[in-house]
Motif scaffolding. Structure first.
Motif, PDB file in Angstrom:
ATOM      1  N   GLY A 251      24.073  62.170 -19.642  1.00 50.96           N
ATOM      2  CA  GLY A 251      22.933  63.000 -19.268  1.00 50.96           C
ATOM      3  C   GLY A 251      21.768  62.887 -20.233  1.00 50.96           C
ATOM      4  N   LYS A 252      22.039  63.011 -21.514  1.00 52.42           N
ATOM      5  CA  LYS A 252      20.971  62.955 -22.521  1.00 52.42           C
ATOM      6  C   LYS A 252      20.251  61.608 -22.472  1.00 52.42           C
ATOM      7  CE  LYS A 252      21.938  64.564 -26.668  1.00 52.42           C
ATOM      8  NZ  LYS A 252      22.704  64.899 -27.907  1.00 52.42           N
ATOM      9  N   ALA A 253      21.007  60.527 -22.367  1.00 54.84           N
ATOM     10  CA  ALA A 253      20.406  59.189 -22.333  1.00 54.84           C
ATOM     11  C   ALA A 253      19.582  58.977 -21.070  1.00 54.84           C
ATOM     12  CB  ALA A 253      21.500  58.129 -22.440  1.00 54.84           C
ATOM     13  N   ILE A 254      20.085  59.484 -19.938  1.00 57.23           N
ATOM     14  CA  ILE A 254      19.372  59.328 -18.668  1.00 57.23           C
ATOM     15  C   ILE A 254      18.064  60.107 -18.688  1.00 57.23           C
ATOM     16  CG2 ILE A 254      19.457  59.923 -16.208  1.00 57.23           C
ATOM     17  CD1 ILE A 254      22.463  59.201 -16.287  1.00 57.23           C
ATOM     18  N   ILE A 255      18.104  61.343 -19.117  1.00 57.97           N
ATOM     19  CA  ILE A 255      16.893  62.168 -19.164  1.00 57.97           C
ATOM     20  C   ILE A 255      15.866  61.573 -20.119  1.00 57.97           C
ATOM     21  CG2 ILE A 255      15.994  64.416 -19.895  1.00 57.97           C
ATOM     22  CD1 ILE A 255      18.602  65.655 -18.791  1.00 57.97           C
ATOM     23  N   LYS A 256      16.331  61.110 -21.262  1.00 54.63           N
ATOM     24  CA  LYS A 256      15.421  60.549 -22.266  1.00 54.63           C
ATOM     25  C   LYS A 256      14.669  59.335 -21.724  1.00 54.63           C
ATOM     26  CE  LYS A 256      15.287  58.696 -26.981  1.00 54.63           C
ATOM     27  NZ  LYS A 256      16.096  58.357 -28.192  1.00 54.63           N
ATOM     28  N   LYS A 257      15.363  58.489 -20.960  1.00 49.52           N
ATOM     29  CA  LYS A 257      14.729  57.244 -20.507  1.00 49.52           C
ATOM     30  C   LYS A 257      13.972  57.389 -19.193  1.00 49.52           C
ATOM     31  CE  LYS A 257      15.412  52.309 -19.891  1.00 49.52           C
ATOM     32  NZ  LYS A 257      16.308  51.144 -20.064  1.00 49.52           N
ATOM     33  N   TYR A 258      14.454  58.252 -18.293  1.00 52.50           N
ATOM     34  CA  TYR A 258      13.899  58.255 -16.938  1.00 52.50           C
ATOM     35  C   TYR A 258      13.120  59.515 -16.562  1.00 52.50           C
ATOM     36  CZ  TYR A 258      17.393  54.580 -16.889  1.00 52.50           C
ATOM     37  OH  TYR A 258      18.153  53.478 -17.208  1.00 52.50           O
ATOM     38  N   ARG A 259      12.991  60.490 -17.483  1.00 55.63           N
ATOM     39  CA  ARG A 259      12.225  61.693 -17.160  1.00 55.63           C
ATOM     40  C   ARG A 259      11.009  61.783 -18.085  1.00 55.63           C
ATOM     41  NH1 ARG A 259      15.171  67.446 -17.015  1.00 55.63           N
ATOM     42  NH2 ARG A 259      16.356  66.263 -15.439  1.00 55.63           N
ATOM     43  N   GLU A 265      15.030  71.164 -24.498  1.00 56.70           N
ATOM     44  CA  GLU A 265      16.360  71.656 -24.123  1.00 56.70           C
ATOM     45  C   GLU A 265      17.138  70.607 -23.330  1.00 56.70           C
ATOM     46  OE1 GLU A 265      18.502  75.377 -21.723  1.00 56.70           O
ATOM     47  OE2 GLU A 265      16.307  75.220 -21.821  1.00 56.70           O
ATOM     48  N   ALA A 266      16.466  69.982 -22.362  1.00 53.28           N
ATOM     49  CA  ALA A 266      17.125  68.949 -21.547  1.00 53.28           C
ATOM     50  C   ALA A 266      17.514  67.746 -22.394  1.00 53.28           C
ATOM     51  CB  ALA A 266      16.215  68.520 -20.406  1.00 53.28           C
ATOM     52  N   LEU A 267      16.646  67.381 -23.325  1.00 50.60           N
ATOM     53  CA  LEU A 267      16.946  66.243 -24.197  1.00 50.60           C
ATOM     54  C   LEU A 267      18.112  66.535 -25.127  1.00 50.60           C
ATOM     55  CD1 LEU A 267      13.309  65.179 -25.129  1.00 50.60           C
ATOM     56  CD2 LEU A 267      14.914  63.881 -23.720  1.00 50.60           C
ATOM     57  N   ASN A 268      18.287  67.793 -25.476  1.00 55.21           N
ATOM     58  CA  ASN A 268      19.346  68.180 -26.411  1.00 55.21           C
ATOM     59  C   ASN A 268      20.713  68.329 -25.761  1.00 55.21           C
ATOM     60  OD1 ASN A 268      17.701  68.169 -28.649  1.00 55.21           O
ATOM     61  ND2 ASN A 268      17.146  70.337 -28.468  1.00 55.21           N
ATOM     62  N   ASN A 269      20.739  68.839 -24.500  1.00 53.25           N
ATOM     63  CA  ASN A 269      22.060  69.084 -23.895  1.00 53.25           C
ATOM     64  C   ASN A 269      22.404  68.139 -22.741  1.00 53.25           C
ATOM     65  OD1 ASN A 269      20.738  70.130 -21.579  1.00 53.25           O
ATOM     66  ND2 ASN A 269      20.730  72.203 -22.453  1.00 53.25           N
ATOM     67  N   GLY A 270      21.420  67.428 -22.212  1.00 58.83           N
ATOM     68  CA  GLY A 270      21.702  66.455 -21.155  1.00 58.83           C
ATOM     69  C   GLY A 270      22.041  67.053 -19.812  1.00 58.83           C
ATOM     70  N   SER A 271      21.826  68.340 -19.636  1.00 56.89           N
ATOM     71  CA  SER A 271      22.140  68.998 -18.358  1.00 56.89           C
ATOM     72  C   SER A 271      20.951  68.892 -17.401  1.00 56.89           C
ATOM     73  CB  SER A 271      22.499  70.466 -18.591  1.00 56.89           C
ATOM     74  OG  SER A 271      23.635  70.578 -19.405  1.00 56.89           O
ATOM     75  N   PHE A 278      19.539  59.558 -11.905  1.00 65.12           N
ATOM     76  CA  PHE A 278      20.847  58.913 -11.970  1.00 65.12           C
ATOM     77  C   PHE A 278      20.810  57.544 -11.299  1.00 65.12           C
ATOM     78  CE2 PHE A 278      25.044  58.406  -9.772  1.00 65.12           C
ATOM     79  CZ  PHE A 278      25.790  58.094 -10.906  1.00 65.12           C
ATOM     80  N   VAL A 279      20.114  57.455 -10.166  1.00 70.90           N
ATOM     81  CA  VAL A 279      19.989  56.181  -9.444  1.00 70.90           C
ATOM     82  C   VAL A 279      19.200  55.173 -10.272  1.00 70.90           C
ATOM     83  CG1 VAL A 279      18.917  55.088  -7.427  1.00 70.90           C
ATOM     84  CG2 VAL A 279      20.303  57.152  -7.140  1.00 70.90           C
ATOM     85  N   HIS A 280      18.149  55.638 -10.947  1.00 76.31           N
ATOM     86  CA  HIS A 280      17.386  54.727 -11.805  1.00 76.31           C
ATOM     87  C   HIS A 280      18.272  54.158 -12.911  1.00 76.31           C
ATOM     88  CE1 HIS A 280      13.189  56.529 -10.667  1.00 76.31           C
ATOM     89  NE2 HIS A 280      13.765  55.877  -9.683  1.00 76.31           N
ATOM     90  N   TYR A 281      19.122  54.996 -13.483  1.00 76.61           N
ATOM     91  CA  TYR A 281      20.087  54.519 -14.487  1.00 76.61           C
ATOM     92  C   TYR A 281      21.027  53.475 -13.875  1.00 76.61           C
ATOM     93  CZ  TYR A 281      24.968  54.734 -15.968  1.00 76.61           C
ATOM     94  OH  TYR A 281      26.277  54.416 -16.239  1.00 76.61           O
ATOM     95  N   LEU A 282      21.573  53.777 -12.702  1.00 81.70           N
ATOM     96  CA  LEU A 282      22.537  52.885 -12.057  1.00 81.70           C
ATOM     97  C   LEU A 282      21.946  51.501 -11.822  1.00 81.70           C
ATOM     98  CD1 LEU A 282      25.396  52.818 -10.522  1.00 81.70           C
ATOM     99  CD2 LEU A 282      24.006  53.084  -8.450  1.00 81.70           C
ATOM    100  N   LEU A 283      20.685  51.455 -11.406  1.00 79.44           N
ATOM    101  CA  LEU A 283      20.056  50.197 -11.016  1.00 79.44           C
ATOM    102  C   LEU A 283      19.365  49.482 -12.169  1.00 79.44           C
ATOM    103  CD1 LEU A 283      18.495  51.417  -7.648  1.00 79.44           C
ATOM    104  CD2 LEU A 283      20.627  50.154  -7.962  1.00 79.44           C
ATOM    105  N   ASP A 284      19.331  50.101 -13.328  1.00 72.65           N
ATOM    106  CA  ASP A 284      18.638  49.528 -14.478  1.00 72.65           C
ATOM    107  C   ASP A 284      19.476  48.424 -15.103  1.00 72.65           C
ATOM    108  OD1 ASP A 284      17.174  48.987 -16.744  1.00 72.65           O
ATOM    109  OD2 ASP A 284      17.016  51.070 -17.401  1.00 72.65           O
ATOM    110  N   SER A 285      18.888  47.242 -15.249  1.00 75.32           N
ATOM    111  CA  SER A 285      19.616  46.129 -15.863  1.00 75.32           C
ATOM    112  C   SER A 285      19.741  46.310 -17.370  1.00 75.32           C
ATOM    113  CB  SER A 285      18.920  44.799 -15.554  1.00 75.32           C
ATOM    114  OG  SER A 285      17.593  44.814 -16.052  1.00 75.32           O
TER     115      SER A 285
END
Length: 388
Positions: A251-259, A265-271, A278-285
């Motif tokens: 969660g933390k890694a996804i929010i940091k890169k794609y939001r 708060e979101a960066l700290n807890n990843g919720s 999530f889809v952007h993470y899945l499709l990211d090479s």
């Protein structure tokens, strides 16, 4: 459903045949990473895929760090049998690949399974013909111990079950525990006992002879699910409920890169990861974190064109398929496949209608790229496209 005769037209469309060739005919001697839809190599955070898939497994515990690799039975066994050439030589001596065998139906006495049996034979034939036509594999191009690391063993009834998360795997492992004599009923086994206990053996815990003997003589089963439904189910389970592993790690890694402009708060807890993120993470090479078994392709979890499964079940007909399989292997008559929801029982099950709600947040291009990502799974198991 796609007719088998339409496979030629489907596979030849676009450039997706390249992925079939990469995944099934790679000349690289070790486990490889297939191309993504854009033709780039995946970056699994500089970790070897063997390790990433092992570490993020439920059976390893959700609170493990991605960097912890010591003690993995897969890694130990690979190191024990070092040298890909030696491994391939032994496999060639064993006349790999294994041929698909007729199902032993001598224990099935009830005529009510006739339709289920006919469906099963069609699935087996479809997968076998697909692999024969497009596989082009004379021997495995991956470490054998990695290939079988998702397969559970039940020696008493001679069963091999390849675990596909979000396709009924929790209740299947409960069934295996009962068959093993480890529990009197599937209803008395907790979620933690299923996923974090060390009750069940995996095929990669045996030596080469033990692995090959079981692959050649046991009944091998895999249960699959519509790829888009499985993806949405995994997202809902791991990101829409409190989770001490997936939120801080993924969660933390996804929010940091794609939001953009994410709050502290979101960066700290990843919720609060959104499905589109999530889809952007899945499709990211160049994913910020590695792949996870809950949304990994079945073609890379169970290797259905290298391991010829005797039984192909589907989540869409789970209870019917599972209970027929229990008849085939001579399970106790009172043992039935449980139909309860393992976790978040108050939530609506992920179905086609639920999936449509999640897809509304995506562009048509994003939906197409998800389909491209799971292209092999759609073709191998004869699933239809999830959108028009």
């Amino acid at each position: 459903m796609l007719a088998a005769k339409s496979l030629d037209n489907i596979v030849k469309s676009g450039q997706r045949i390249a992925k079939l060739e990469v995944i099934m005919s790679s000349k690289h001697p070790k486990f490889h990473i297939p191309d993504d839809p854009k033709g780039k190599k995946e970056n699994l955070n500089s970790e070897r895929p063997t390790r990433v898939l092992t570490e993020t497994s439920h059976s390893q515990g959700e609170n493990q760090s991605l960097g912890k690799t010591t003690g993995s039975p897969t890694i130990k066994l690979i190191e024990k049998h070092q040298g890909t050439k030696t491994l391939f030589k032994k496999l060639n001596e064993m006349n790999w690949p294994l041929d698909i065998r007729p199902l032993n139906k001598s224990l099935v006495k009830d005529n009510r399974w006739k339709k289920t049996d006919e469906t099963q034979e069609k699935r087996r034939s479809f997968l076998q013909e697909f692999c024969k036509k497009y596989g082009g594999v004379s021997h495995p191009q991956s470490h054998l111990f990695h290939m079988v690391s998702r397969i559970y063993v039940e020696d008493k009834h001679r069963i091999l079950y390849c675990e596909v998360p979000k396709a009924g795997c929790s209740n299947w492992k409960r069934i295996l525990m009962v068959l093993n004599g480890l529990a009197p009923s599937t209803y008395n086994i907790s979620h933690d006992a299923v996923h974090y206990g060390k009750h069940l053996k995996k095929l990669d815990s045996f030596d080469l002879k033990g692995i090959y003997t079981r692959l050649n003589t046991y009944t091998k089963a895999v249960f699959v699910r519509d790829p888009m439904e499985r993806l949405v189910s995994a997202f809902r389970d791991k990101f829409e409920h409190p989770n001490s592993y997936y939120h801080p790690v993924f969660g933390k890694a996804i929010i940091k890169k794609y939001r953009p402009n994410a709050c502290e708060e979101a960066l700290n807890n990843g919720s609060g990861v959104k499905f589109k993120e999530f889809v952007h993470y899945l499709l990211d090479s160049h994913r910020p974190v590695g792949m996870d078994i809950h949304w990994e392709k079945v073609s890379k979890l169970c290797y259905p064109c290298l391991i010829n499964y005797d039984f192909v079940g589907k989540f869409e007909t789970l209870e019917e398929d599972a209970n027929y399989f229990l008849q085939l292997i001579g399970a106790p008559k009172e043992l039935k496949f449980p139909n309860f929801k393992d976790r978040h029982s108050s939530d609506e099950r992920t179905n086609a209608q639920v999936v449509r709600q999640y897809l509304k947040d995506l562009t048509r291009t994003e939906r197409q790229l998800i389909y491209d990502f799971y292209y092999l799974d759609y073709l191998m198991f004869n699933y239809t496209t999830p959108f028009s």
